[in-house]
Design a protein around this motif. Structure first.
Motif, PDB file in Angstrom:
ATOM      1  N   GLU A   1      41.578 101.925 101.841  1.00 39.84           N
ATOM      2  CA  GLU A   1      41.750 100.486 101.638  1.00 39.84           C
ATOM      3  C   GLU A   1      43.188 100.076 101.938  1.00 39.84           C
ATOM      4  O   GLU A   1      44.121 100.856 101.761  1.00 39.84           O
ATOM      5  CB  GLU A   1      41.347 100.084 100.220  1.00 39.84           C
ATOM      6  N   PRO A   2      43.341  98.829 102.398  1.00 43.41           N
ATOM      7  CA  PRO A   2      44.682  98.358 102.730  1.00 43.41           C
ATOM      8  C   PRO A   2      45.549  98.282 101.473  1.00 43.41           C
ATOM      9  O   PRO A   2      45.077  97.929 100.399  1.00 43.41           O
ATOM     10  CB  PRO A   2      44.442  96.964 103.304  1.00 43.41           C
ATOM     11  N   ASP A   3      46.807  98.626 101.640  1.00 40.50           N
ATOM     12  CA  ASP A   3      47.762  98.519 100.544  1.00 40.50           C
ATOM     13  C   ASP A   3      47.885  97.049 100.139  1.00 40.50           C
ATOM     14  O   ASP A   3      48.020  96.175 100.990  1.00 40.50           O
ATOM     15  CB  ASP A   3      49.116  99.044 101.021  1.00 40.50           C
ATOM     16  N   ARG A   4      47.853  96.816  98.838  1.00 41.23           N
ATOM     17  CA  ARG A   4      47.866  95.418  98.377  1.00 41.23           C
ATOM     18  C   ARG A   4      49.116  94.675  98.835  1.00 41.23           C
ATOM     19  O   ARG A   4      49.053  93.520  99.225  1.00 41.23           O
ATOM     20  CB  ARG A   4      47.808  95.382  96.855  1.00 41.23           C
ATOM     21  N   GLY A   5      50.242  95.340  98.750  1.00 44.00           N
ATOM     22  CA  GLY A   5      51.482  94.650  99.083  1.00 44.00           C
ATOM     23  C   GLY A   5      51.752  94.592 100.574  1.00 44.00           C
ATOM     24  O   GLY A   5      52.157  93.563 101.103  1.00 44.00           O
ATOM     25  N   ALA A   6      51.501  95.711 101.262  1.00 43.64           N
ATOM     26  CA  ALA A   6      51.933  95.800 102.655  1.00 43.64           C
ATOM     27  C   ALA A   6      50.976  95.124 103.622  1.00 43.64           C
ATOM     28  O   ALA A   6      51.368  94.752 104.723  1.00 43.64           O
ATOM     29  CB  ALA A   6      52.110  97.266 103.043  1.00 43.64           C
ATOM     30  N   CYS A   7      49.708  94.970 103.242  1.00 42.49           N
ATOM     31  CA  CYS A   7      48.716  94.419 104.179  1.00 42.49           C
ATOM     32  C   CYS A   7      49.029  92.951 104.451  1.00 42.49           C
ATOM     33  O   CYS A   7      49.192  92.149 103.540  1.00 42.49           O
ATOM     34  CB  CYS A   7      47.322  94.543 103.598  1.00 42.49           C
ATOM     35  N   VAL A   8      49.145  92.611 105.756  1.00 43.91           N
ATOM     36  CA  VAL A   8      49.393  91.217 106.102  1.00 43.91           C
ATOM     37  C   VAL A   8      48.106  90.499 106.489  1.00 43.91           C
ATOM     38  O   VAL A   8      48.137  89.324 106.840  1.00 43.91           O
ATOM     39  CB  VAL A   8      50.417  91.097 107.247  1.00 43.91           C
ATOM     40  N   GLY A   9      46.994  91.199 106.447  1.00 51.96           N
ATOM     41  CA  GLY A   9      45.719  90.541 106.740  1.00 51.96           C
ATOM     42  C   GLY A   9      45.553  90.177 108.206  1.00 51.96           C
ATOM     43  O   GLY A   9      45.063  89.106 108.529  1.00 51.96           O
ATOM     44  N   CYS A  10      45.968  91.093 109.104  1.00 53.20           N
ATOM     45  CA  CYS A  10      45.854  90.784 110.522  1.00 53.20           C
ATOM     46  C   CYS A  10      44.436  90.979 111.032  1.00 53.20           C
ATOM     47  O   CYS A  10      44.123  90.628 112.160  1.00 53.20           O
ATOM     48  CB  CYS A  10      46.804  91.658 111.333  1.00 53.20           C
ATOM     49  N   ALA A  11      43.549  91.593 110.221  1.00 54.26           N
ATOM     50  CA  ALA A  11      42.124  91.766 110.531  1.00 54.26           C
ATOM     51  C   ALA A  11      41.873  92.787 111.627  1.00 54.26           C
ATOM     52  O   ALA A  11      40.796  92.828 112.201  1.00 54.26           O
ATOM     53  CB  ALA A  11      41.480  90.433 110.914  1.00 54.26           C
ATOM     54  N   ARG A  12      42.866  93.626 111.941  1.00 55.45           N
ATOM     55  CA  ARG A  12      42.649  94.622 112.992  1.00 55.45           C
ATOM     56  C   ARG A  12      41.673  95.712 112.551  1.00 55.45           C
ATOM     57  O   ARG A  12      40.838  96.160 113.327  1.00 55.45           O
ATOM     58  CB  ARG A  12      43.973  95.269 113.379  1.00 55.45           C
TER      59      ARG A  12
ATOM     60  N   ALA B   1      43.524  80.582 107.400  1.00 55.14           N
ATOM     61  CA  ALA B   1      43.847  82.009 107.491  1.00 55.14           C
ATOM     62  C   ALA B   1      43.133  82.773 106.378  1.00 55.14           C
ATOM     63  O   ALA B   1      42.609  83.874 106.596  1.00 55.14           O
ATOM     64  CB  ALA B   1      45.350  82.213 107.403  1.00 55.14           C
ATOM     65  N   THR B   2      43.088  82.186 105.185  1.00 57.18           N
ATOM     66  CA  THR B   2      42.377  82.821 104.072  1.00 57.18           C
ATOM     67  C   THR B   2      40.906  83.012 104.407  1.00 57.18           C
ATOM     68  O   THR B   2      40.338  84.093 104.242  1.00 57.18           O
ATOM     69  CB  THR B   2      42.495  81.928 102.827  1.00 57.18           C
ATOM     70  N   TRP B   3      40.304  81.946 104.921  1.00 56.89           N
ATOM     71  CA  TRP B   3      38.876  81.995 105.231  1.00 56.89           C
ATOM     72  C   TRP B   3      38.614  83.024 106.329  1.00 56.89           C
ATOM     73  O   TRP B   3      37.660  83.800 106.272  1.00 56.89           O
ATOM     74  CB  TRP B   3      38.428  80.593 105.667  1.00 56.89           C
ATOM     75  N   LEU B   4      39.519  83.064 107.339  1.00 55.52           N
ATOM     76  CA  LEU B   4      39.311  83.967 108.468  1.00 55.52           C
ATOM     77  C   LEU B   4      39.447  85.429 108.059  1.00 55.52           C
ATOM     78  O   LEU B   4      38.729  86.282 108.576  1.00 55.52           O
ATOM     79  CB  LEU B   4      40.318  83.650 109.582  1.00 55.52           C
TER      80      LEU B   4
ATOM     81  N   SER C   1      37.430  87.689 110.995  1.00 54.61           N
ATOM     82  CA  SER C   1      37.446  87.611 112.443  1.00 54.61           C
ATOM     83  C   SER C   1      38.856  87.802 112.978  1.00 54.61           C
ATOM     84  O   SER C   1      39.753  87.002 112.722  1.00 54.61           O
ATOM     85  CB  SER C   1      36.904  86.243 112.878  1.00 54.61           C
ATOM     86  N   ARG C   2      39.041  88.888 113.710  1.00 55.16           N
ATOM     87  CA  ARG C   2      40.337  89.140 114.339  1.00 55.16           C
ATOM     88  C   ARG C   2      40.619  88.070 115.394  1.00 55.16           C
ATOM     89  O   ARG C   2      41.744  87.604 115.549  1.00 55.16           O
ATOM     90  CB  ARG C   2      40.333  90.539 114.959  1.00 55.16           C
ATOM     91  N   ARG C   3      39.578  87.673 116.112  1.00 54.05           N
ATOM     92  CA  ARG C   3      39.760  86.688 117.172  1.00 54.05           C
ATOM     93  C   ARG C   3      40.258  85.359 116.581  1.00 54.05           C
ATOM     94  O   ARG C   3      41.148  84.721 117.131  1.00 54.05           O
ATOM     95  CB  ARG C   3      38.432  86.483 117.896  1.00 54.05           C
ATOM     96  N   GLY C   4      39.654  84.980 115.465  1.00 58.46           N
ATOM     97  CA  GLY C   4      40.083  83.746 114.811  1.00 58.46           C
ATOM     98  C   GLY C   4      41.530  83.825 114.372  1.00 58.46           C
ATOM     99  O   GLY C   4      42.301  82.874 114.526  1.00 58.46           O
ATOM    100  N   ILE C   5      41.918  84.992 113.836  1.00 59.25           N
ATOM    101  CA  ILE C   5      43.304  85.170 113.396  1.00 59.25           C
ATOM    102  C   ILE C   5      44.261  85.051 114.579  1.00 59.25           C
ATOM    103  O   ILE C   5      45.311  84.418 114.493  1.00 59.25           O
ATOM    104  CB  ILE C   5      43.461  86.548 112.701  1.00 59.25           C
TER     105      ILE C   5
END
Lengths: 486, 194
Positions: free
Chosen positions: A447-458, A111-114, A120-124
């Motif tokens: 930029e994404p909020d540091r705390g709230a961003c879940v890294g969904c890659a959308r 997940a970190t790498w993706l 890649s949203r598709r990879g996520i």
């Protein structure tokens, strides 16, 4: 059993000689002879002979303490009958737990790498589906990082319980990841997050005031869950987990319907459980604020094109800050000072409320509940005393009611102290939330909020620079044409 | 915050905010490490599973209905070494049965999960068909109240999910549920300890 039997392997009908020594099962509707109607008729001459021959042996056995304890002594078989063993199907093999841990760490790394490297949203999405199937439907939501914080809390405050190594890894690995690279766990490893992320079809943004107000709840849930676990009274986080019953495809109607409501709401409001309830998400949110590396919408630099403005369904994308005028600044400073003064009041005030509510909450602890039940029973004895489970329990637990009541009083005192703690914690969280909202942040980019961003890659695919990086758009494009949005 | 915002900062200098962030991260990592150190020393066993102490079980029947599984993970088990092999088994037959036969109306078990087979006069063997057993403890009550107590309830670990909060333990009338080390996951009765 064998060692008892072997010395007199041929001594049949031993039970007969022992019978007089056995207390007849008093106060029962059956007598011993009802139960063995035919055995008196079966004494053969040979049997008598053998009885005499092995009288010494049988006498020795009579004296053995183990022999007298059975109402009906286990028989000696002549027909070569072999006693079946009691089967003991083993628990899930330990090696499978380590497989779980390996899959978990692998998924975190992937997940970190993706999110950070491959972007890649598709990879996520693919990893989310895998996590949902493996940690959700195959492991049936257990073992799960969200619940494991309770095991750690219980182990910290209760020397009788030791946390399994696997639970410890499940609890701490996502936190370590969050401290370094953000919420990789939430992105695609957590089955709870995955199921909500996958049902999100028509994202609707909710107002920021609501988002921030509801954002306090996970911290409340976290504090309550940890306190209840630490006192050993209940695993609240597991009890009110809306998705685990769904993964098991069975559970109480209430929790299944709450899970269904979360999924239906989750079709329009992104990840409602993660954002507004998940206690573990609250921990990761705090940890990821100080992360070393972070998810960024743009792969290199922000052109302020504003195409990504509406891309985040979780309200986690921050806009560039507007430079403040001196008047605004002094207003803000004054507000900040007021909030710093307000926070201790909140801590004490809500702590007091918490201590008042702690009395009723203590009934969740089994000792307190039993003592309450006993006291109530003493005060108003029922007209027709029926043995309800609680009374039965008190009777058979051989507990002195006085001791029980004093134990319950001690436990209640612990709960009242914890009520102060929990209330104070809630006050602190509200104060910290207000202060963090009042702090001025200098932000030049989207930029994404540091705390709230879940890294969904959308949001990545909304950035023209990302399209350039992927070779979908010529690098020379000065400003993104509207068509680039797709 | 003190540094002037630069138009396109590829690598901004270490600001006060960045310094605080690094410090907080280091502190938290040390905290996590401390937690590991504190708890790793204590994780002596490989974990725990739920089990019923037969000595405390009050045969209330809640095991059958309270488990999160549709079919409870609790089943009746039989230690044959204690069994009296009675012809009139009070775990198998209803009180005052019409006849000591395997006819359905004589059986106590609501699902017919106990099999009765003749061994030698006058002994009969009773075995539990776990597929049919629902853990209602009716037979356990019969065996413990009038017999040797060779039938008792146990959590079957091929079925048990080992929930963090066992929903049966929560309601157990006898407080008989406890966590046992995974190396010894059963509390079986035997002739020496029963």
């Amino acid at each position: 059993m064998k060692e008892i039997r072997n010395p007199k392997a041929k001594g049949r009908r031993k039970s007969e000689t022992r019978r007089p020594n056995h207390p007849a099962p008093a106060k029962t509707s059956f007598s011993a002879f009802d139960l063995r109607p035919s055995f008196g008729l079966r004494i053969s001459a040979l049997g008598l002979l053998l009885l005499c021959a092995f009288a010494v042996c049988s006498f020795a056995e009579e004296a053995a303490p183990a022999a007298g304890r059975f109402r009906f002594p286990p028989p000696e078989f002549e027909s070569g009958y072999k006693l079946p063993d009691t089967t003991t199907p083993p628990a899930r093999a330990l090696v499978m737990q380590y497989v779980d841990v390996a899959v978990f760490l692998g998924a975190l790394g992937l997940a970190t790498w993706l999110t950070l490297k491959k972007r890649s949203r598709r990879g996520i999405v693919a990893l989310s589906v895998f996590s949902l199937l493996y940690f959700g439907f195959y492991r049936e939501g257990c073992i799960c990082a969200i619940g494991s914080i309770q095991n750690v809390a219980l182990a910290l405050f209760n020397s009788g319980y030791t946390v399994p190594l696997t639970a410890l890894i499940f609890c701490l690995a996502p936190i370590v990841f969050a401290l370094v690279i953000g919420r990789a766990f939430c992105a695609a490893v957590c089955p709870h997050g995955a199921i909500q992320d996958l049902v999100l079809v028509k994202p609707v943004n909710i107002p920021m005031w609501l988002e921030h107000a509801l954002g306090v709840l996970p911290f409340v849930f976290l504090g309550a869950g940890l306190l209840f676990a630490a006192t050993g009274s209940a695993f609240l986080i597991c009890r009110y987990d809306p998705f685990a019953p769904m993964f098991r495809m069975t559970g109480s109607f209430l929790m299944l319907s709450i899970g269904a409501v979360f999924l239906i709401v989750g079709m329009f409001i992104g990840r409602p459980f993660c954002r507004f309830f998940c206690p573990y998400g609250a921990l990761l949110r705090v940890a990821s604020v100080v992360a070393k590396w972070r998810v960024r919408t743009t792969p290199d630099y922000c052109t302020q094109c504003r195409l990504c403005e509406q891309s985040c369904p979780f309200g986690a994308l921050n806009e560039p800050s507007i430079p403040a005028t001196p008047v605004v600044r002094s207003d803000e400073r004054r507000r900040l000072v007021r909030l710093f003064l307000l926070t201790p009041l909140l801590v004490v005030g809500i702590g007091g409320v918490g201590s008042l509510l702690a009395g009723p909450a203590a009934k969740l602890h089994s000792t307190v509940a039993l003592a309450e039940h006993w006291l109530h029973h003493q005060k108003t004895p029922p007209e027709y005393p029926a043995m309800d489970p609680d009374l039965l329990r008190l009777k058979r637990a051989d507990k002195d009611p006085k001791q029980l009541v004093s134990e319950a009083a001690a436990m209640r005192a612990v709960f009242i102290r914890n009520g102060w703690l929990l209330g104070g914690w809630i006050g602190l969280v509200i104060g910290a939330k207000l202060i963090s909202l009042s702090l001025r942040r200098t932000r030049t980019d989207y930029e994404p909020d540091r705390g709230a961003c879940v890294g969904c890659a959308r949001c990545f695919e909304f950035c023209p620079n990302e399209l350039v990086r992927r070779g979908l758009m010529p690098a020379s494009a000065p400003a993104p044409p509207p068509a680039a949005k797709t | 915050m003190d540094t002037n915002p630069q138009p396109n900062p590829p690598k901004p200098p270490v600001s006060r905010r960045q310094f605080m962030r690094d410090g907080a991260r280091a502190t938290m990592l040390v905290g996590v490490g401390g937690l590991v150190g504190l708890l790793a020393g204590r994780h002596a066993s490989n974990g725990f599973v739920w089990q019923i102490d037969p000595a405390k079980c009050v045969r209330c029947g809640l095991c059958a209905t309270s488990c999160v599984l549709e079919q409870s993970a609790v089943k009746c088990v039989h230690t044959h070494a204690i069994c009296g092999y009675c012809r009139l088994c009070t775990a198998y037959f209803v009180p005052e049965p019409n006849a000591l036969s395997t006819a359905a109306e004589n059986q106590l078990c609501p699902t017919g999960a106990i099999k009765r087979s003749f061994i030698e006069d006058p002994y009969y063997e009773y075995t539990i068909d776990e597929k049919l057993c629902i853990g209602c403890a009716k037979c356990v009550e019969g065996c413990n109240r009038f017999g040797n107590g060779s039938l008792y309830l146990q959590v079957r670990h091929d079925r048990c999910l080992n929930c963090n909060e066992c929903s049966i333990a929560k309601v157990c009338a006898g407080d008989a549920f406890r966590r046992v080390p995974v190396d010894h996951p059963y509390m079986l009765k035997s002739t020496t300890s029963h």
